[in-house]
Enzyme design. Structure first.
Site, short mmCIF file in Angstrom:
data_model
loop_
_atom_site.label_atom_id
_atom_site.label_comp_id
_atom_site.label_asym_id
_atom_site.label_seq_id
_atom_site.Cartn_x
_atom_site.Cartn_y
_atom_site.Cartn_z
N GLU A 3 0.98 -1.13 -0.03
CA GLU A 3 0.00 0.22 0.03
C GLU A 3 0.96 1.48 -0.01
O GLU A 3 0.31 2.11 -0.53
CB GLU A 3 -1.06 -0.31 1.14
CG GLU A 3 -2.41 -1.06 1.05
CD GLU A 3 -2.06 -2.24 1.67
OE1 GLU A 3 -0.49 -2.42 2.02
OE2 GLU A 3 -2.71 -3.30 1.61
N LYS A 55 -17.44 -0.89 6.09
CA LYS A 55 -18.09 -1.69 4.95
C LYS A 55 -19.72 -1.85 5.02
O LYS A 55 -19.99 -1.96 3.70
CB LYS A 55 -17.53 -3.18 5.66
CG LYS A 55 -17.78 -4.24 4.44
CD LYS A 55 -17.14 -5.55 4.88
CE LYS A 55 -17.26 -6.64 3.80
NZ LYS A 55 -16.40 -7.65 4.20
N MET A 69 24.26 8.88 2.14
CA MET A 69 24.04 10.02 2.62
C MET A 69 24.61 9.91 4.43
O MET A 69 25.01 10.78 4.98
CB MET A 69 22.76 10.52 2.59
CG MET A 69 22.70 11.80 3.04
SD MET A 69 23.58 13.05 2.27
CE MET A 69 22.93 13.74 0.96
N PHE A 104 -11.71 -7.27 13.74
CA PHE A 104 -10.27 -7.70 12.90
C PHE A 104 -10.16 -6.61 11.97
O PHE A 104 -11.05 -6.11 11.16
CB PHE A 104 -10.93 -9.08 12.08
CG PHE A 104 -9.93 -9.59 11.29
CD1 PHE A 104 -8.61 -9.74 11.80
CD2 PHE A 104 -10.16 -9.52 9.85
CE1 PHE A 104 -7.64 -10.17 10.77
CE2 PHE A 104 -9.03 -9.91 8.78
CZ PHE A 104 -7.79 -10.49 9.44
N GLN A 105 -8.85 -6.20 11.83
CA GLN A 105 -8.38 -5.15 10.92
C GLN A 105 -9.06 -4.08 11.27
O GLN A 105 -9.27 -3.24 10.19
CB GLN A 105 -8.41 -5.65 9.39
CG GLN A 105 -7.83 -6.69 9.28
CD GLN A 105 -7.52 -7.14 7.78
OE1 GLN A 105 -8.29 -6.96 6.91
NE2 GLN A 105 -6.26 -7.73 7.19
C1 LIG Z 1 12.41 5.66 5.14
C2 LIG Z 1 13.69 6.35 5.71
N1 LIG Z 1 14.49 5.79 6.41
C3 LIG Z 1 15.85 6.24 6.91
C4 LIG Z 1 16.06 7.61 6.33
C5 LIG Z 1 17.33 8.01 6.56
N2 LIG Z 1 18.37 8.23 5.41
C6 LIG Z 1 18.32 9.25 4.60
S1 LIG Z 1 19.35 9.06 3.40
C7 LIG Z 1 19.79 7.44 3.73
C8 LIG Z 1 20.63 6.61 3.01
C9 LIG Z 1 20.15 6.43 1.63
O1 LIG Z 1 20.82 5.30 1.01
P1 LIG Z 1 20.71 4.77 -0.44
O2 LIG Z 1 19.31 4.73 -0.67
O3 LIG Z 1 21.73 3.80 -0.84
O4 LIG Z 1 21.32 6.29 -1.27
P2 LIG Z 1 22.60 7.07 -1.24
O5 LIG Z 1 22.63 8.27 0.00
O6 LIG Z 1 23.46 5.94 -1.07
O7 LIG Z 1 22.62 7.62 -2.64
C10 LIG Z 1 19.15 7.13 4.99
C11 LIG Z 1 19.12 5.93 5.76
C12 LIG Z 1 15.10 8.03 5.39
N3 LIG Z 1 15.23 9.26 5.06
N4 LIG Z 1 14.07 7.32 5.11
#
Ligand SMILES: Cc1ncc(C[n+]2csc(CCOP(=O)(O)OP(=O)(O)O)c2C)c(N)n1
Ligand SMILES: [Mg+2]
Length: 593
Positions: free
Chosen positions: A59, A171, A497, A121-122
């Site tokens: 979803e 529902k 990042m 439920f749900q």
């Molecule tokens: C749902 C979610 N969880 C954690 C984060 C924290 N976060 C920001 S950037 C990042 C790393 C992203 O890794 P990747 O997709 O490999 O991208 P890259 O930075 O390596 O280009 C994280 C964990 C986030 N923004 N969103």
């Protein structure tokens, strides 16, 4: 409620049929969703409807697809899911759409009215859970209220500051076996919809006196910058923005949410401001004597340390949401209104004052700006033969080899920042990314939604390896539904990042950021999902792989680029610091500029 009847007399209909008919009458062409117990009765009439239904695999995917569809087309995106876990699965996209002001209507199933509050439920309190991440939400308790609830939802989602609206449907109100779910069809008029929402009257027209003051302030400033935000795109105001900038010959920064609102190849374009903005955009704002903020919200990623942000600048702030004015920075001239309409009035007011001829001499400011542009362009060092690819090189190639009106979606991380920096945006509505919430996993479903809405356009998603692993299953949806999106994974084997922050601010103590380049095998995974998968490891392979991907239009394509994990995004304003402390890359002296 006095109802406007459009059906033949005695046109009796049940709640489920009414819901689908209401969506048809709202002009909905596609619903992104996944059925389940509580929403089952609504899925039956879908079989007989001309509306396309895209069956997602999770979803969250439905929600981001609806967002991508809305961002690309300007029309509200629609997602439909069942109760309980399905409703909670769509909370992230609702929050994402709320933060980025994306028009979206989400229909959720709910347990029968008689079961609400029994821990059925749900069952979950969907309206309670989503209250703070929707512009409006509502639990419908009678079948005959469905047409009005849907009309209100579309009206609220698309007017004023756009946003997500959720309608929760028990529902029994849609169950054809329940005699209480049948009623005589009616379709409320615009007047009835407006009358049913007495407290909701968004101001679109700016106050003439404030607009005149803004025009005077512009005509006196010698170091002005236009600070254009996502509101410009929401207001369909890109043309008006260009006319304004050219009339008064003032440079424009486009925030992460506004990329594409002003052409990057225009001589007045300064690119993106903020934490990873261009040196010139950040510093021009910082040293400006006037910021003309149009549909932007002084986000902390733009301002850096607020108390040190643009210290000498007067502020003209135009926003359709009065709550934005003064939220972060006190404006000298606040204007509540639709940014396109306000800009059009501002242009008239400026011309009345004698524009373009009455503008002061800004040649010193222009020279300063072009000096920064020359000294601090975006830059990186190309890789040595045999080394991993530079992500910036991959993006330059993707940009240069794809059609100019390509729609680009991204995940969240380094790849997102490089994509925003290195793409050359020439058209509005070609950039789709999760700005406010920063939702990893956004790009694949958002790209699918965009392609569903704009089937004739090339749609690329630039994704990180971490992001890809969060929502890749939606490529099964794309393959099944023949929605041929293209994915470029910048596989740096890291949550890049976060790795960058650990390298720079935690003394290279890397904690839980390594992902592995080979596990999973992205090419095999792509093929298993019905996509073409291609791995790219050396610079000579980059262009041919992109050209091949651009020539495939019968299924999704995944290109996996093996990129250098040590590459960092520059410039960077470290979190919590002043924009004056902007750090440039090693090529420009690695350190505060
Ligand atoms: C749902 C979610 N969880 C954690 C984060 C924290 N976060 C920001 S950037 C990042 C790393 C992203 O890794 P990747 O997709 O490999 O991208 P890259 O930075 O390596 O280009 C994280 C964990 C986030 N923004 N969103
Ligand atoms: Mg990564």
């Amino acid at each position: 409620m006095e109802a406007h009847r459009t059906g033949p007399p005695g046109d009796r209909i049940n709640g489920g049929q009414a819901l689908i008919r209401a969506l048809e009458l709202e002009g909905v062409e596609v619903i992104f969703g996944l059925p389940g117990g509580a929403i089952l009765p609504v899925y039956d009439p879908i079989i007989d409807s001309p509306i396309r239904h895209v069956l997602v695999r999770h979803e969250q995917g439905a929600g981001h697809m609806a967002e991508g569809y809305a961002q690309a087309t300007g029309r509200p995106g629609v997602a439909m899911v069942t109760s309980g876990p399905a409703a909670t699965n769509i909370v992230t996209p609702l929050c994402d759409a709320y933060m980025d002001s994306i028009p979206m209507v989400c229909i959720t199933g709910q347990v029968a009215t008689t079961a609400i509050g029994t821990d059925a439920f749900q069952e979950c309190d969907t309206v309670g859970i989503t209250r703070s991440v929707t512009k409006h939400n509502e639990l419908v308790t009678r079948a005959e209220d469905i047409p009005m609830a849907i009309r209100q939802a579309f009206h609220i989602a698309t007017t004023g500051r756009p946003g997500p609206v959720l309608v929760d449907i028990p529902k029994d109100t849609v169950d054809p076996k329940n005699p209480g779910a049948w009623f005589e069809w009616y379709w409320p008029t615009d007047e009835e919809v407006a009358a049913s929402l007495p407290g909701y009257r968004p101001t679109t027209k700016g106050h003439p006196k404030q607009i005149r003051e803004a025009a005077e302030m512009i005509s006196q400033s010698v170091r002005p910058v236009i600070y254009a935000g996502g509101g410009i795109l929401k207001a369909r105001g890109a043309e008006a923005l260009r006319e304004l900038a050219e009339l008064v010959d003032i440079h424009v920064v486009t925030t992460l949410m506004a990329r594409g609102a002003f052409p990057d190849d225009h001589e007045l374009a300064l690119g993106m401001p903020g934490m990873h903005g261009t040196y010139t955009a950040v510093t021009a704002m910082q040293q400006a004597d006037l910021l003309i903020a149009l549909g932007s919200r002084f986000d902390d990623r733009v301002t850096g340390k607020v108390s040190a942000f643009a210290p000498d600048a007067k502020i003209i702030h135009v926003d359709i949401d009065p709550a934005e004015l003064g939220k972060v920075r006190r404006p000298d001239v606040p204007i509540v209104g639709d940014s396109r309409q306000v800009i059009e009035e501002l242009i008239k007011s400026l011309k009345d004052l004698g524009a373009p001829d009455n503008q002061p001499d800004r040649s010193a400011w222009k020279q300063t700006i072009s000096g920064w542009q020359e000294t601090f362009p975006l830059t990186y060092t190309q890789s040595e033969p045999g080394d991993l690819l530079k992500p910036q090189y991959v993006l330059e190639q993707l940009r240069d080899l794809s059609p100019p009106d390509t729609i680009l979606a991204t995940g969240v991380g380094q790849h997102q920042m490089w994509a925003s920096q290195y793409w050359n945006f020439r058209f509005p509505y070609t950039w789709i990314c999760s700005g406010g919430l920063g939702t990893m996993g956004f790009s694949i479903p958002a790209a699918i939604g965009a392609k569903a809405g704009m089937p004739d356009r090339t749609v690329w998603a630039v994704d990180g390896d971490g992001c890809f692993q969060m929502t890749a299953q939606e490529l099964v949806t794309a393959a099944t539904e023949r929605i041929p999106v293209k994915i470029a994974i910048l596989n740096n084997a890291y949550l890049g990042m976060v790795r960058q922050w650990q390298e720079m601010f935690y003394e290279e103590r890397y904690s839980e950021v390594y992902l592995s380049p080979d596990l999973p095998d992205y090419v095999m995974w792509a093929e298993a999902m019905g996509c073409v998968g291609i791995r790219v490891e050396s610079p000579e392979e980059v262009a041919p792989a992109i050209e091949k991907a651009n020539s495939i239009n019968d299924r999704p394509v995944v290109l996996e680029f093996r990129t250098d994990a040590s590459e960092k995004v520059f410039p960077m304003v470290p979190s919590g610091m002043s924009n004056d402390d902007i750090v440039v890359g090693p090529e420009q002296g690695a350190g505060a500029a």
